[in-house]
Design a protein around this motif. Sequence first.
Motif, PDB file in Angstrom:
ATOM      1  N   HIS A 105       0.861  -1.189   0.000  1.00 31.99           N
ATOM      2  CA  HIS A 105       0.000   0.000   0.000  1.00 31.99           C
ATOM      3  C   HIS A 105       0.892   1.232   0.000  1.00 31.99           C
ATOM      4  CE1 HIS A 105      -3.598  -2.421   0.931  1.00 31.99           C
ATOM      5  NE2 HIS A 105      -2.778  -3.120   1.692  1.00 31.99           N
ATOM      6  N   HIS A 106       0.659   2.116  -0.987  1.00 27.95           N
ATOM      7  CA  HIS A 106       1.567   3.242  -1.225  1.00 27.95           C
ATOM      8  C   HIS A 106       0.835   4.582  -1.188  1.00 27.95           C
ATOM      9  CE1 HIS A 106       4.429   0.212  -2.721  1.00 27.95           C
ATOM     10  NE2 HIS A 106       3.390  -0.318  -3.333  1.00 27.95           N
ATOM     11  N   PRO A 107       1.577   5.693  -0.962  1.00 28.19           N
ATOM     12  CA  PRO A 107       0.956   7.008  -1.114  1.00 28.19           C
ATOM     13  C   PRO A 107       0.522   7.190  -2.570  1.00 28.19           C
ATOM     14  CG  PRO A 107       3.183   7.178  -0.159  1.00 28.19           C
ATOM     15  CD  PRO A 107       3.008   5.766  -0.616  1.00 28.19           C
TER      16      PRO A 107
ATOM     17  N   THR B 148       9.418   8.582   5.565  1.00 26.16           N
ATOM     18  CA  THR B 148       9.637   7.345   6.315  1.00 26.16           C
ATOM     19  C   THR B 148       9.154   6.141   5.496  1.00 26.16           C
ATOM     20  OG1 THR B 148       9.398   8.593   8.382  1.00 26.16           O
ATOM     21  CG2 THR B 148       9.262   6.202   8.543  1.00 26.16           C
ATOM     22  N   HIS B 149       8.044   6.311   4.769  1.00 29.10           N
ATOM     23  CA  HIS B 149       7.612   5.256   3.843  1.00 29.10           C
ATOM     24  C   HIS B 149       8.694   5.013   2.778  1.00 29.10           C
ATOM     25  CE1 HIS B 149       5.077   2.810   1.208  1.00 29.10           C
ATOM     26  NE2 HIS B 149       5.435   3.602   0.221  1.00 29.10           N
ATOM     27  N   LEU B 150       9.294   6.079   2.252  1.00 25.25           N
ATOM     28  CA  LEU B 150      10.313   5.924   1.209  1.00 25.25           C
ATOM     29  C   LEU B 150      11.481   5.059   1.695  1.00 25.25           C
ATOM     30  CD1 LEU B 150      10.481   9.503  -0.381  1.00 25.25           C
ATOM     31  CD2 LEU B 150       9.296   7.486  -1.254  1.00 25.25           C
TER      32      LEU B 150
ATOM     33  N   ARG C 211       9.957   0.919  -4.403  1.00 26.64           N
ATOM     34  CA  ARG C 211       9.111   1.318  -5.521  1.00 26.64           C
ATOM     35  C   ARG C 211       8.843   2.824  -5.506  1.00 26.64           C
ATOM     36  NH1 ARG C 211       2.802   0.614  -7.138  1.00 26.64           N
ATOM     37  NH2 ARG C 211       2.792   2.750  -6.407  1.00 26.64           N
ATOM     38  N   CYS C 212       8.451   3.342  -4.339  1.00 26.52           N
ATOM     39  CA  CYS C 212       8.152   4.777  -4.256  1.00 26.52           C
ATOM     40  C   CYS C 212       9.412   5.623  -4.344  1.00 26.52           C
ATOM     41  CB  CYS C 212       7.345   5.090  -2.995  1.00 26.52           C
ATOM     42  SG  CYS C 212       5.644   4.481  -3.109  1.00 26.52           S
ATOM     43  N   ARG C 213      10.561   5.072  -3.877  1.00 31.42           N
ATOM     44  CA  ARG C 213      11.817   5.829  -4.049  1.00 31.42           C
ATOM     45  C   ARG C 213      12.100   6.044  -5.530  1.00 31.42           C
ATOM     46  NH1 ARG C 213      14.109   2.659   0.095  1.00 31.42           N
ATOM     47  NH2 ARG C 213      15.395   1.465  -1.351  1.00 31.42           N
TER      48      ARG C 213
END
Lengths: 194, 220
Positions: free
Chosen positions: B7-9, B32-34, B39-41
């Motif tokens: 689950h991503h932003p 912090t999610h990154l 994937r989001c990075r």
Amino acid sequence: MQADDRAEVDRLNDLLLRVARQRDRQAFVTLFHHFAPRLKSFLLRAGMEAGAAEETIQDVMVTVWQRAETFDPRLAAAGTWIFAIARNRRIDRLRRDRRPTFDPNDPALVPDEADGSMDTMLAEEQTAALHRAIRSLPPEQADLLKMAYFEDKAHSAIAEERRLPLGTVKSRLRLALARLRKAMAGDDPAGETL
Amino acid sequence: MNHIPHHHPGPDLLLAYAAGTLAEAPSLVVATHLALCPRCRAEVAGMEAIGGALLSDSSAATPVSTGLLADVLARLDGPPLAEAPRRRQVPPGHNPVLPEPLRSYIGGDVDTIRWRRTIPGLHECELSCSGGAVRMMRIRSGMGMPQHTHHGDEFTLVLQGGFTDGSGHYLRGDFASTDTSVDHRPIADDDGDCICLAFTDAPLRLTGRFMRWLNPFIRA
Ligand SMILES: [Zn+2]
Ligand SMILES: [Zn+2]
């Protein structure tokens, strides 16, 4: 067109590498002439006064000189590297906010999956393809994308200014991003109709 | 073993972070999610490349004062520029649970958090950040939070354990976004406490949240 974009990306990367490796002032002056007027547009659109914008340009360009050895053209083009410095300086100046960032060397960081399937294109080619794809964006997408990057505004404020529903702004930005992402992955959307 | 988040932003949020228009508080949750999401990075790196391409674009140039170059050249070999104050990084212990930048905001790993009990089964710890309220939450294993709706955006990042609500199952690194349209009742997994980082906007929510906690809460 394609060769021109690639040549321009290579030219800027080479100038920055000459600054990094040889402390080449002439290369730095050429970079200044390229980026200072563009940085000024970027900072004015974010709502800065001309004087503050020029002070910020000074800070950005001095940072470019002082940090040049951390530039790695395999990770990001010169324009991207300078954009990140300018963005952070703009946040410092306009909002006095910190910008939290992850630390790539943190032991708690989940590393990239090194399966090599990510990108087969050279970074320089990706950047050139990106420049082409930006020029081929539908004008209403390009307009909102530039606002999202250049103006220090939330998407809701952009929607108000353009008198568009927030959902329309978000979907146009998503379409633009998806298109540019495809271009960077080597799937050139120029000529495609969306 | 590293869990790869599912689950991503949303792209709008990552774009606002990459463009530098997102306030510090939601940026802390995104950053912090990154740290936990390759994937989001990659997504944010692509968005920064778009920013770089827009900046390099020749159509957007404004002439600068004639003396500016000389001013810059005079400063090149001066002292390094002062940066806006940043939080001192905390040296990681062995196998840290909290990644940077969160660890620096807390001043240590999970064992240094000064928890405060809010309602039975829930401990919280407010973090100081501009642009919204950010707090750590620890939900006791198997507990259900009261059913609630939102007055604004709410972003929740799981750091330990997991929880389930109507929209899915969230584990370490997973990012849950809810807004005014969502009415949910998160329930912590029953194999250990669930520790999350949560952002809510709209300062008015503070009383709203307190009132909501007064609702009878339901044990899962
Ligand atoms: Zn992600
Ligand atoms: Zn909620």
